[in-house]
Design an enzyme around this catalytic site. Structure first.
Site, PDB file in Angstrom:
ATOM      1  N   TRP A 105     -57.758 -27.948  46.725  1.00 12.98           N
ATOM      2  CA  TRP A 105     -57.691 -28.122  45.270  1.00 12.98           C
ATOM      3  C   TRP A 105     -56.631 -27.230  44.664  1.00 12.98           C
ATOM      4  O   TRP A 105     -55.896 -27.650  43.765  1.00 12.98           O
ATOM      5  CB  TRP A 105     -59.066 -27.878  44.636  1.00 12.98           C
ATOM      6  CG  TRP A 105     -60.077 -28.923  45.019  1.00 12.98           C
ATOM      7  CD1 TRP A 105     -61.246 -28.720  45.690  1.00 12.98           C
ATOM      8  CD2 TRP A 105     -60.009 -30.348  44.782  1.00 12.98           C
ATOM      9  NE1 TRP A 105     -61.897 -29.914  45.873  1.00 12.98           N
ATOM     10  CE2 TRP A 105     -61.172 -30.927  45.328  1.00 12.98           C
ATOM     11  CE3 TRP A 105     -59.081 -31.176  44.158  1.00 12.98           C
ATOM     12  CZ2 TRP A 105     -61.435 -32.300  45.282  1.00 12.98           C
ATOM     13  CZ3 TRP A 105     -59.335 -32.547  44.103  1.00 12.98           C
ATOM     14  CH2 TRP A 105     -60.495 -33.096  44.653  1.00 12.98           C
ATOM     15  N   ASP A 175     -59.858 -22.499  38.111  1.00 13.44           N
ATOM     16  CA  ASP A 175     -60.539 -23.771  38.370  1.00 13.44           C
ATOM     17  C   ASP A 175     -61.918 -23.424  38.913  1.00 13.44           C
ATOM     18  O   ASP A 175     -62.076 -23.082  40.077  1.00 13.44           O
ATOM     19  CB  ASP A 175     -59.748 -24.605  39.385  1.00 13.44           C
ATOM     20  CG  ASP A 175     -60.470 -25.897  39.763  1.00 13.44           C
ATOM     21  OD1 ASP A 175     -61.582 -26.140  39.251  1.00 13.44           O
ATOM     22  OD2 ASP A 175     -59.908 -26.658  40.576  1.00 13.44           O
ATOM     23  N   LYS A 199     -70.240 -31.237  39.265  1.00  6.14           N
ATOM     24  CA  LYS A 199     -70.854 -30.411  40.308  1.00  6.14           C
ATOM     25  C   LYS A 199     -71.994 -29.564  39.747  1.00  6.14           C
ATOM     26  O   LYS A 199     -73.108 -29.658  40.228  1.00  6.14           O
ATOM     27  CB  LYS A 199     -69.800 -29.544  40.982  1.00  6.14           C
ATOM     28  CG  LYS A 199     -68.994 -30.380  41.985  1.00  6.14           C
ATOM     29  CD  LYS A 199     -67.526 -30.187  41.933  1.00  6.14           C
ATOM     30  CE  LYS A 199     -66.814 -31.225  42.791  1.00  6.14           C
ATOM     31  NZ  LYS A 199     -65.376 -31.236  42.570  1.00  6.14           N
TER      32      LYS A 199
HETATM   33  C1  LIG Z   1     -64.100 -31.546  42.706  1.00  7.06           C
HETATM   34  C2  LIG Z   1     -63.053 -30.550  42.397  1.00  7.06           C
HETATM   35  C3  LIG Z   1     -61.862 -30.907  41.748  1.00  7.06           C
HETATM   36  C4  LIG Z   1     -61.527 -32.329  41.365  1.00  7.06           C
HETATM   37  O1  LIG Z   1     -62.287 -32.710  40.278  1.00  7.06           O
HETATM   38  P1  LIG Z   1     -62.054 -34.115  39.554  1.00  7.06           P
HETATM   39  O2  LIG Z   1     -62.970 -33.981  38.376  1.00  7.06           O
HETATM   40  O3  LIG Z   1     -62.467 -35.180  40.501  1.00  7.06           O
HETATM   41  O4  LIG Z   1     -60.639 -34.229  39.158  1.00  7.06           O
HETATM   42  C5  LIG Z   1     -60.960 -29.895  41.472  1.00  7.06           C
HETATM   43  N1  LIG Z   1     -61.194 -28.619  41.813  1.00  7.06           N
HETATM   44  C6  LIG Z   1     -62.323 -28.251  42.449  1.00  7.06           C
HETATM   45  C7  LIG Z   1     -62.531 -26.818  42.814  1.00  7.06           C
HETATM   46  C8  LIG Z   1     -63.278 -29.199  42.757  1.00  7.06           C
HETATM   47  O5  LIG Z   1     -64.401 -28.841  43.397  1.00  7.06           O
END
Ligand SMILES: *Cc1c(COP(=O)(O)O)cnc(C)c1O
Length: 363
Positions: A105, A175, A199
């Site tokens: 990511w 993030d 999540k």
């Molecule tokens: C799942 C995830 C993403 C991607 O998220 P989307 O909402 O599908 O764009 C980005 N960064 C992390 C750390 C993630 O776990």
């Protein structure tokens, strides 16, 4: 389908939601109490929705101790849209953004930043298959960087920062998609935090952004309107129709976290839950954790078995026994148990018992 038929969902996301929240949504789906219409049918400019979005913001502020000089925004496009919005808004001409690479990511985030401006890799653990978080001493930060980007939990590799790095005076952009509100968070140490909801916060389709107000001045007027933090902040996330249902549910999840005792209580619970799985992984040599011990994630527990055939068998039999979603990410294989805030501890106990039985039969 009744609650009695729910199985244990170890999916990395969209993921398990708190059962009381699902039950409240189900109960009120046809007509919100006192409103007489479904949350799916009311205007985003209506008084009832105004109360819902304002309560969600206020509850997030209270839960995480968001300082007054930060804005709480609800955006769309997932965390992936933030990979672009962060540099488009914050990486101004003539400046450099630092990226700490701890997994796929963060690599994807950096790829988008490179399309916008100058980028420096402050640290990477790719050479060790992203099995650990880099040490503070390994960070090569750019003096006067536009920002430093990190990923607090690496969903695919099962690693997590134990604490925040010291990045000097640069705004820290985090993030936090896969560990937001799983433990106390020092908002004031960040310039910007973003998290796709699916999540730890709610359904997919809404992305939480918490941004320090002074950074809004960097959003150029020439940006596409929908990609400007300043526009969304000025309009309190109501520039256009926001993801109303997602915001409503996210608000309920935040209330649920507060009712569990808040972020400190959540952290204690998550420590205990993850601790049970890691203890089982470490107990014999049959299971092998992939992350280095000091970098282990409390949200995504990744491990291997002695062979890929056994991993396949393990996942098949686990699925049949009611433990769903354990297959590791397609890029790394193995097994991954995603156990976010709402994942019930009884499901962990069940999986541990299953692991012991599987080892007894196959070890
Ligand atoms: C799942 C995830 C993403 C991607 O998220 P989307 O909402 O599908 O764009 C980005 N960064 C992390 C750390 C993630 O776990």
């Amino acid at each position: 389908m009744t609650t009695a038929t729910r199985i244990y969902n170890f999916s990395a996301g969209p993921a398990t939601l708190p059962l009381p929240v699902l039950e409240e949504v189900q109960r009120d789906l046809i007509a919100l109490p006192g409103v007489g219409m479904s949350i799916l049918e009311i205007s985003h400019r209506s008084k009832p929705f105004d109360r819902i979005i304002q309560a969600a913001v206020a509850d997030i502020r209270a839960l995480a101790g968001v300082p007054a000089n930060y804005k709480v925004l609800f955006l769309q496009g997932g965390a992936s849209m933030q990979f672009s919005m962060v540099p488009m808004n914050l990486l101004t001409a003539g400046t450099t953004a630092d990226y700490i690479l701890t997994g796929s990511w963060s690599q994807k985030a950096m790829k988008e930043a490179k399309k916008v401006g100058a980028v420096n890799v402050a640290a990477t653990t790719e050479g060790e298959q992203f099995t650990r978080i880099p040490a503070q001493s390994a960070l090569k930060l750019t003096p006067g960087a536009a920002y430093v980007h990190m990923t607090s939990n690496n969903t695919i590799f099962g690693t997590e920062w134990a604490g925040l790095p010291d990045v000097g005076g640069a705004p820290l952009v985090n993030d936090a998609s896969s560990d937001i509100f799983s433990r106390p968070i020092d908002i004031a140490k960040h310039g910007l935090i973003y998290a796709g909801a699916q999540k730890n916060l709610g359904p997919s389709g809404v992305t939480l952004v918490i941004i320090r107000e002074d950074l809004l001045a960097r959003s150029a007027a020439s940006l596409p309107t929908m990609l400007s933090y300043a526009v969304h902040a000025e309009n309190d996330s109501l520039y256009n129709t926001p993801p109303t249902f997602g915001i409503y549910m996210l608000g309920l999840v935040v209330k649920w976290i507060a009712n569990q005792g808040g972020l400190a209580a959540m952290a204690a619970l998550n420590e205990r839950k993850a601790g049970k799985l890691y203890a089982e992984i470490d107990r014999s040599g049959f299971y092998r954790g992939t992350a280095q011990k000091d970098s282990r994630s409390r949200m995504n527990v990744t491990f291997r078995l002695p062979s890929e055939d056994l991993e396949k068998k393990f996942i098949q039999e686990a699925t049949a026994a009611g433990f769903d979603g354990l297959k590791g990410h397609r890029s790394v294989g193995g097994v991954r148990a995603s156990i976010y805030n709402a994942f019930p501890e009884a499901g962990i106990d069940g999986l541990v018992a299953f692991m012991q039985e599987f080892e007894r039969k196959n070890g």
